[in-house]
Design a protein around this motif. Structure first.
Motif, PDB file in Angstrom:
ATOM      1  N   THR A   1       1.709  23.968  34.275  1.00  9.29           N
ATOM      2  CA  THR A   1       2.785  24.747  33.673  1.00  9.29           C
ATOM      3  C   THR A   1       4.038  23.881  33.613  1.00  9.29           C
ATOM      4  O   THR A   1       4.397  23.217  34.594  1.00  9.29           O
ATOM      5  CB  THR A   1       3.062  26.010  34.517  1.00  9.29           C
ATOM      6  N   THR A   2       4.696  23.857  32.444  1.00 13.22           N
ATOM      7  CA  THR A   2       5.932  23.075  32.292  1.00 13.22           C
ATOM      8  C   THR A   2       7.079  23.997  31.910  1.00 13.22           C
ATOM      9  O   THR A   2       6.867  25.033  31.275  1.00 13.22           O
ATOM     10  CB  THR A   2       5.771  21.990  31.202  1.00 13.22           C
TER      11      THR A   2
ATOM     12  N   CYS B   1       7.528  19.582  35.453  1.00 17.21           N
ATOM     13  CA  CYS B   1       6.283  20.201  35.895  1.00 17.21           C
ATOM     14  C   CYS B   1       6.082  19.862  37.355  1.00 17.21           C
ATOM     15  O   CYS B   1       6.733  18.962  37.894  1.00 17.21           O
ATOM     16  CB  CYS B   1       5.099  19.706  35.067  1.00 17.21           C
ATOM     17  N   VAL B   2       5.210  20.579  38.009  1.00 16.40           N
ATOM     18  CA  VAL B   2       4.888  20.324  39.417  1.00 16.40           C
ATOM     19  C   VAL B   2       3.399  20.020  39.490  1.00 16.40           C
ATOM     20  O   VAL B   2       2.571  20.794  39.004  1.00 16.40           O
ATOM     21  CB  VAL B   2       5.236  21.544  40.299  1.00 16.40           C
ATOM     22  N   ASP B   3       3.061  18.863  40.101  1.00 15.12           N
ATOM     23  CA  ASP B   3       1.652  18.466  40.149  1.00 15.12           C
ATOM     24  C   ASP B   3       0.912  19.186  41.275  1.00 15.12           C
ATOM     25  O   ASP B   3       1.479  20.044  41.977  1.00 15.12           O
ATOM     26  CB  ASP B   3       1.521  16.940  40.266  1.00 15.12           C
ATOM     27  N   ASP B   4      -0.352  18.832  41.469  1.00 13.29           N
ATOM     28  CA  ASP B   4      -1.196  19.497  42.469  1.00 13.29           C
ATOM     29  C   ASP B   4      -0.689  19.290  43.894  1.00 13.29           C
ATOM     30  O   ASP B   4      -1.014  20.070  44.799  1.00 13.29           O
ATOM     31  CB  ASP B   4      -2.640  18.989  42.362  1.00 13.29           C
ATOM     32  N   ASN B   5       0.086  18.217  44.109  1.00 11.65           N
ATOM     33  CA  ASN B   5       0.625  17.932  45.451  1.00 11.65           C
ATOM     34  C   ASN B   5       1.996  18.555  45.682  1.00 11.65           C
ATOM     35  O   ASN B   5       2.607  18.323  46.728  1.00 11.65           O
ATOM     36  CB  ASN B   5       0.701  16.415  45.672  1.00 11.65           C
ATOM     37  N   GLY B   6       2.478  19.313  44.691  1.00  7.13           N
ATOM     38  CA  GLY B   6       3.778  19.965  44.826  1.00  7.13           C
ATOM     39  C   GLY B   6       4.957  19.073  44.474  1.00  7.13           C
ATOM     40  O   GLY B   6       6.116  19.440  44.717  1.00  7.13           O
ATOM     41  N   VAL B   7       4.690  17.899  43.881  1.00 12.56           N
ATOM     42  CA  VAL B   7       5.752  16.967  43.496  1.00 12.56           C
ATOM     43  C   VAL B   7       6.232  17.305  42.094  1.00 12.56           C
ATOM     44  O   VAL B   7       5.425  17.473  41.175  1.00 12.56           O
ATOM     45  CB  VAL B   7       5.253  15.507  43.553  1.00 12.56           C
ATOM     46  N   ALA B   8       7.555  17.412  41.931  1.00 12.02           N
ATOM     47  CA  ALA B   8       8.140  17.726  40.624  1.00 12.02           C
ATOM     48  C   ALA B   8       8.264  16.456  39.794  1.00 12.02           C
ATOM     49  O   ALA B   8       8.648  15.404  40.304  1.00 12.02           O
ATOM     50  CB  ALA B   8       9.489  18.380  40.791  1.00 12.02           C
ATOM     51  N   HIS B   9       7.927  16.547  38.516  1.00  8.54           N
ATOM     52  CA  HIS B   9       8.043  15.413  37.592  1.00  8.54           C
ATOM     53  C   HIS B   9       8.939  15.851  36.436  1.00  8.54           C
ATOM     54  O   HIS B   9       8.697  16.880  35.813  1.00  8.54           O
ATOM     55  CB  HIS B   9       6.669  15.006  37.064  1.00  8.54           C
ATOM     56  N   TYR B  10       9.948  15.040  36.150  1.00  3.30           N
ATOM     57  CA  TYR B  10      10.888  15.345  35.073  1.00  3.30           C
ATOM     58  C   TYR B  10      10.650  14.367  33.927  1.00  3.30           C
ATOM     59  O   TYR B  10      10.396  13.181  34.137  1.00  3.30           O
ATOM     60  CB  TYR B  10      12.328  15.214  35.583  1.00  3.30           C
ATOM     61  N   TYR B  11      10.768  14.867  32.710  1.00  5.31           N
ATOM     62  CA  TYR B  11      10.582  14.015  31.538  1.00  5.31           C
ATOM     63  C   TYR B  11      11.304  14.658  30.356  1.00  5.31           C
ATOM     64  O   TYR B  11      11.668  15.825  30.389  1.00  5.31           O
ATOM     65  CB  TYR B  11       9.097  13.811  31.233  1.00  5.31           C
ATOM     66  N   SER B  12      11.495  13.838  29.315  1.00  7.00           N
ATOM     67  CA  SER B  12      12.192  14.361  28.132  1.00  7.00           C
ATOM     68  C   SER B  12      11.271  14.469  26.922  1.00  7.00           C
ATOM     69  O   SER B  12      11.355  15.418  26.159  1.00  7.00           O
ATOM     70  CB  SER B  12      13.393  13.472  27.793  1.00  7.00           C
ATOM     71  N   SER B  13      10.380  13.488  26.753  1.00 10.12           N
ATOM     72  CA  SER B  13       9.527  13.538  25.569  1.00 10.12           C
ATOM     73  C   SER B  13       8.058  13.286  25.888  1.00 10.12           C
ATOM     74  O   SER B  13       7.190  14.042  25.491  1.00 10.12           O
ATOM     75  CB  SER B  13      10.025  12.544  24.520  1.00 10.12           C
ATOM     76  N   ILE B  14       7.781  12.204  26.619  1.00 17.74           N
ATOM     77  CA  ILE B  14       6.387  11.854  26.903  1.00 17.74           C
ATOM     78  C   ILE B  14       5.916  12.588  28.156  1.00 17.74           C
ATOM     79  O   ILE B  14       6.511  12.478  29.224  1.00 17.74           O
ATOM     80  CB  ILE B  14       6.230  10.330  27.087  1.00 17.74           C
TER      81      ILE B  14
END
Length: 199
Positions: free
Chosen positions: A46-47, A24-37
């Motif tokens: 949006t994810t 997902c991409v946060d409000d600051n435009g930083v992408a966050h990757y995750y598998s379950s949590i």
């Protein structure tokens, strides 16, 4: 030997399946990757879900909180109100063919009440005259210290109640006429609107 194949089959299919990578991409435009949590930064965002090759296989759109939440009960009530108004319009157009017919219908509804008011006013005039006569007698009896004062005051009670009752009945009938006139005025206005639309 005959147990080797079933055991190996179970071992192969009991291996943990690698969870799909999500982003997902946060409000600051930083992408966050995750598998379950789901990271806190990804709430209401949006994810996308990707396979091992990084190809997006699923997209979960964020819920737009700026959109108004539709209350089902309110929506049903609005639809019911609309149906009632449509039925009322249909009845109105079937009942009257002209504005003049609305005036005639108003007169037919009001006329009996007006006659009733005339009757009440006549009875009220008579009973007020009786009350006035008794009040004069009471005043005279009080002035002369007559022993009839108590009897006169007792006679006045039902007459006073009669005056109050007739006054109340008169007001109620006048209010009935006012309500009928308001209803027919609404019908007249709506009838004219509908006939103008249909022209």
């Amino acid at each position: 030997m005959r147990w080797i194949f079933p055991i190996s089959f179970v071992l192969v299919f009991s291996q943990p399946v690698t969870a799909a990578l999500k982003k997902c991409v946060d409000d600051n435009g930083v992408a966050h990757y995750y598998s379950s949590i789901l990271p806190p930064e990804c709430h209401d965002k949006t994810t996308v879900e990707m396979n091992k090759l990084g190809v997006v296989i699923r997209k979960n759109e964020a819920v737009d909180k700026t959109l108004p939440v539709i209350d089902k009960a309110q929506q049903e009530a609005a639809e019911q109100k609309q149906k009632i108004e449509q039925r009322r319009d249909e009845v109105l157009l079937k009942t009257y063919t002209s504005e003049k017919e609305i005036d005639w219908a108003l007169e037919r509804n009001v006329h009996p009440i007006e006659l009733n008011i005339v009757g009440i006013e006549k009875r009220l005039m008579i009973i007020r005259a009786q009350l006035q006569s008794l009040q004069q007698q009471a005043t005279e009896a009080e002035r002369t210290n007559s022993p009839t004062l108590a009897a006169i005051k007792e006679d006045m009670l039902p007459v006073e109640r009669g005056v109050a009752s007739l006054q109340k009945e008169l007001i109620e009938n006048q209010l009935r006429i006012k309500n009928i006139q308001e209803k027919f005025e609404i019908d007249r206005k709506r009838f004219l609107e509908l006939t103008q639309i249909l022209q």
